[in-house]
Design a protein around this motif. Structure first.
Motif, PDB file in Angstrom:
ATOM      1  N   TRP A 124       0.810  -1.215   0.000  1.00  0.00           N
ATOM      2  CA  TRP A 124       0.000   0.000   0.000  1.00  0.00           C
ATOM      3  C   TRP A 124       0.847   1.270   0.000  1.00  0.00           C
ATOM      4  CZ3 TRP A 124       0.834   2.608   4.623  1.00  0.00           C
ATOM      5  CH2 TRP A 124       1.347   1.835   5.677  1.00  0.00           C
ATOM      6  N   SER A 130      -0.162   1.645  -6.149  1.00  0.00           N
ATOM      7  CA  SER A 130      -1.163   1.995  -5.144  1.00  0.00           C
ATOM      8  C   SER A 130      -1.178   3.508  -4.928  1.00  0.00           C
ATOM      9  CB  SER A 130      -0.847   1.286  -3.830  1.00  0.00           C
ATOM     10  OG  SER A 130       0.379   1.729  -3.323  1.00  0.00           O
ATOM     11  N   LYS A 190      -3.854   2.488   4.686  1.00  0.00           N
ATOM     12  CA  LYS A 190      -3.819   1.040   4.516  1.00  0.00           C
ATOM     13  C   LYS A 190      -5.227   0.463   4.394  1.00  0.00           C
ATOM     14  CE  LYS A 190      -2.167  -3.147   6.837  1.00  0.00           C
ATOM     15  NZ  LYS A 190      -1.486  -3.677   8.050  1.00  0.00           N
ATOM     16  N   TRP A 192      -6.648   1.095   0.922  1.00  0.00           N
ATOM     17  CA  TRP A 192      -6.052   0.227  -0.095  1.00  0.00           C
ATOM     18  C   TRP A 192      -6.627  -1.183   0.002  1.00  0.00           C
ATOM     19  CZ3 TRP A 192      -2.984  -4.161   0.588  1.00  0.00           C
ATOM     20  CH2 TRP A 192      -2.389  -4.652  -0.568  1.00  0.00           C
ATOM     21  N   GLN A 193      -6.847  -1.677   1.217  1.00  0.00           N
ATOM     22  CA  GLN A 193      -7.432  -3.008   1.367  1.00  0.00           C
ATOM     23  C   GLN A 193      -8.870  -3.045   0.856  1.00  0.00           C
ATOM     24  OE1 GLN A 193      -6.946  -3.876   5.519  1.00  0.00           O
ATOM     25  NE2 GLN A 193      -4.785  -4.487   5.302  1.00  0.00           N
TER      26      GLN A 193
END
Length: 882
Positions: A11, A16, A74, A77-78
């Protein structure tokens, strides 16, 4: 030592969105940025352009401050990754075709090149340091920064000392938030140190703008080092005044400064009020106590100072006249402490950010607000007499003397207050420009000292005797092929251990750990029996003090950038982020996710496992490398796109549409375009060649892995071919006996280890863990004397006869005791229950006392039997030798 699990997470890497946090937003490529020279310069101070506040990170990119929340980054991004996996069609984009950046720009009116950003302890302010100026910005709350609006936010900013920190003056080397200052949402205390050895204490108050213009305390160390009286004027020279020239201009050029403590209750009371200043030639100086007008004292500060100063003063008053200077210094400390005791503690601020349970006091006016400059502190480098060229300093305070503080209290409370990771001496770490890290010990301790008051008709030559530091180890950081001339090693404290830290150089990040060595050293310093301590301390200091390991390494494509330096690392430890170390190079982030060391035993097991598994060909021996990151030059636009607007003068632009004519102006234009295009294509070639080399290396490693897999498969096939379907070995196999023999040897070895462990365990349990008595020590001395006498060949016969006679006497004595015990047991009347009320003549013995006596008797019998066995075996060996 922290163990690296993985490097830059996905990430934070391209493609990303989190990678844009550390990516330049301009259209210029790295080659143009470096050639322009306005973005990076040769460092002459610490490069602290990345900072944190909880999970939030602040970074300086293109001389603008960017903010982002790593945990939120994070999570986003997940979520996007889950949506891409769950969606069958293409991901929908916004109407304008662009995505908002995952960060916010903090607009501040700073026009110089930002070199350091330092958040306040409570996160309310952000100190922004340029070459010569210091600005204080008010930071909004994280909820306000993480709103849906992604437009730049302008911060309320104050310039610190508009007539003090200005461009013609000396550069600002360090800016430190005072650990004992009052830090609230409206106030704070910061200390600035300039290269000309001027220390200024600023007590900031947003309701009083004058507090940002003038410091409350200013000291010129070049004047203070030669001071004889506290009544002298030690203030730095004003703006525009001629300062003259002296030898101190070179000898006292400041490289860095730091406070010895952080305001922790379990560290030395003088540490958080001691400012250490490192000079570039190699001298160290200390200012103690350096306090603002209002300061907060942890709960253990005043009691620990009282328990140390009062007994010392009483002892010095009875000492001879040779210790008059120490008596005067101790009386000054007593007067300073008495004024604090006479004060009523002020009401602490209600805002968070200060030390819990701390009392607020006013700085004592007696003996003086300006302390005496202690030093210089030096250490012996042997034959190397050149200047050290110091860059940064890290001071680890000594632990609090809990034994003296808890005198008369419950022992259990005293034991709970003692930390495992402790040392009763101050550790000073210094980094130099050549990448060397020197680790020193200051054993005497720095205490508060002041200059005396001036007296009439007296003259006294100022004494400035240097103090010695103990150099325990000098280590080199792992060198690379980068440009070492711009290296400025910077320290970063670790989160898990006080005696672990990271060193960030121009091209790598190295971890240092002294935890195991500190525990062994403290055990020797606090040992009750001093016999042999000198030899053991010498062995400890001559061995390996710090363990080092490279954590991060800059890629070869980034090393080629001139005057590029890694930013000082920051360490995060959170449930969402883990144990994360983060830094960045121009347009590329570098991170490492590490294992949190739980205890020394698990760390020792991990190191032992690594040594056992570091066999060539094994999976643990494979090199660990950071994932490949696409160089920024491959994402940058071509320099020819903006060449006309930036490089071609306006009067020559019309010639670009005309027929080419041979002229000096045309030649100059073509040469300029060639320089721009050559630097750009050179960077492209290096990036492409690095990718090609990586692909070739990957193919070679894959071939090696396939070969190892085939070898393992052949070995497994050879073993399984000798085993039938029922699980038993087939008859007539050649290797059956050899394998059975190896298995039996392994079982025998395991049984032997278990027996040795049981024997050692019984000996430890029987010893009881208590110190030896006088009789036991005498017996040990007798055994040593006897062993020395047995080495002499001439006296072996006599010693053999004496030992045989003593052995027979001991055996006869044991038989007599056993016979006497049996006769007494036979004559004694039997009773079904000793504790029964019917047997009035028998004493009532508690069962606990009976078990205790029996246990002691068993221990004595086992000790005597061990002695007899040892003597018997020694006699047997003696007979065999004769």
């Amino acid at each position: 030592m922290p163990k690296v699990n993985s490097y830059a997470p996905a990430w934070l890497c391209r493609p990303s969105p989190g990678a844009s946090l550390f990516t330049s937003a301009s259209d210029k490529g790295p080659a143009q940025t470096q050639e322009n020279g306005s973005k990076t310069v040769t460092p002459n101070a610490a490069n602290r352009t990345i900072a944190k506040r909880g999970n939030e990170v602040f970074a300086v990119i293109d001389n603008e401050i960017r903010w982002s929340d790593l945990a939120r980054l994070k999570d986003q991004w997940q979520q996007e990754a889950r949506q891409k996996k769950s969606s069958t069609g293409p991901v929908k984009e916004q109407a304008n075709g662009t995505k908002s950046p995952p960060y916010r720009v903090l607009a501040v009116p700073v026009y110089g090149l930002i070199k350091q950003i330092i958040p306040s302890p409570n996160g309310a302010f952000l100190a922004i340091v340029t070459e010569n100026t210091v600005h204080i910005s008010v930071l909004p709350d994280s909820s306000h920064l993480s709103s849906t609006d992604t437009s730049p936010i302008r911060l309320k900013t104050y310039q610190l000392g508009p007539t003090t920190h200005v461009i013609p003056e000396a550069p600002v080397v360090s800016a430190l938030w005072h650990p004992l200052g009052l830090h609230t949402n409206l106030s704070g205390c910061i200390v600035t140190i300039t290269a000309d050895a001027a220390v200024r204490v600023w007590e900031l108050d947003r309701n009083n703008h004058w507090s940002f213009d003038q410091p409350t305390l200013a000291v010129d160390l070049r004047k203070l080092v030669d001071g004889t009286s506290s009544d002298q004027d030690f203030a730095p020279s004003g703006f525009g005044k001629n300062k003259g020239f002296s030898a101190d201009v070179i000898d006292m050029e400041v490289a860095s400064a730091c406070f010895a403590g952080s305001g922790n209750e379990r560290e030395d009371a003088w540490a958080p009020m001691t400012l250490w200043v490192a000079m570039r030639p190699g001298d160290l100086y200390a200012l103690c106590p350096l306090l603002p007008s209002k300061w907060q004292a942890p709960s253990t500060t005043i009691p620990s100072l009282s328990s140390a100063i009062v007994p010392k003063l009483a002892a010095l008053e009875e000492a001879p006249e040779d210790l008059e200077e120490q008596l005067i210094a101790c009386r000054q400390q007593y007067d300073w402490l008495r004024e604090i005791d006479e004060q009523e503690p002020l009401d602490p601020p209600s805002e968070s950010g200060n030390i819990q349970g701390a009392d607020v006091f006013t700085r004592p006016a007696v003996p003086s607000a300006i302390p005496r400059l202690q030093g210089p502190f030096r250490f012996d480098l042997g034959d190397d007499l050149d200047d050290l060229d110091l860059c940064d300093i890290l001071v680890i305070a000594a632990r609090l003397n809990v034994e003296d503080l808890m005198m008369g209290e419950d022992e259990e409370l005293a034991v709970e207050a003692i930390e495992k990771d402790k040392l009763s001496a101050t550790v000073i770490c210094l980094s130099s420009g050549n990448g060397r890290v020197n680790i020193c010990l200051e054993l005497d301790g720095v205490e508060g000292q002041w200059l005396p008051k001036s007296k009439k008709n007296t003259f006294r030559t100022p004494l400035s005797e240097p103090s010695d530091l103990v150099l325990v180890e000098s280590l080199d950081t792992i060198k690379t092929t980068g440009n070492e001339s711009v290296a400025w090693p910077v320290f970063t404290r670790d989160i898990h251990s006080r005696y672990s830290f990271f060193v960030t150089t121009a091209t790598n990040v190295v971890s240092f750990s002294m935890s195991s060595w500190v525990q062994r050293l403290e055990a020797e310093l606090q040992a009750e029996d001093p016999s042999g301590s000198g030899f053991r301390l010498q062995v400890l200091c001559s061995g390996n003090v710090a363990q080092r390991e490279r954590i991060l390494q800059v890629s070869e494509t980034d090393i080629t950038f001139p005057n590029a330096h890694l930013a000082a690392s920051v360490v995060f430890y959170d449930f969402d982020l883990g144990y994360l170390l983060l830094t960045y190079h121009p347009s590329n982030p570098y991170a490492a996710v590490m294992d949190a060391p739980e205890d020394s035993f698990s760390a020792a097991l991990d190191s032992h496992f690594e040594q056992r598994t570091s066999v060539p060909g094994s999976p643990a021996a494979l090199p660990r490398r950071a994932p490949y990151q696409v160089p920024a030059v491959l994402y940058a636009a071509s320099p020819l796109e903006s060449f006309v607007d930036t490089q071609v003068p306006h009067r020559q632009r019309h010639t670009l549409k005309e027929q080419v004519r041979l002229s000096p102006a045309t030649l100059d234009l073509v040469a300029t375009a060639h320089r721009q295009l050559a630097s750009y294509t050179n960077a492209l070639e290096r990036a492409a060649s690095d990718l090609f080399r990586r692909c070739e290396r990957l193919q070679g490693e894959m071939k090696d892995q396939l070969k190892q897999l085939s070898d393992v498969a052949e070995r497994i096939k050879g073993v399984t071919s000798e085993i039938g379907e029922d699980g038993n070995r087939k008859e007539g196999t050649r290797n059956g006996e050899a394998l059975d023999k190896r298995l039996q040897n392994a079982k025998d070895r395991q049984l032997e280890l278990v027996q040795r462990y049981d024997a050692l365990r019984k000996k430890v349990i029987n010893s009881g863990g208590r110190p030896l008595s006088e009789k036991e020590r005498a017996w040990a001395m007798e055994v040593n004397t006897l062993s020395e006498s047995l080495d002499d060949q001439e006296s072996k016969d006599e010693e053999k006869q004496q030992l045989a006679g003593r052995l027979e006497t001991v055996k006869q004595f044991a038989l007599d005791l056993m016979a006497e015990t049996k006769s007494i047991a036979a004559k004694a009347p039997t009773s079904p229950d000793l504790g029964d009320s019917s047997s009035g003549s028998q004493p009532k013995v508690p069962q606990r006392l009976q078990r205790q006596r029996v246990t002691e008797a068993m221990r004595m019998v086992e000790r005597e039997s061990a002695v007899i066995d040892a003597i018997t075996s020694r006699l047997g060996r003696l007979n065999h030798n004769i």
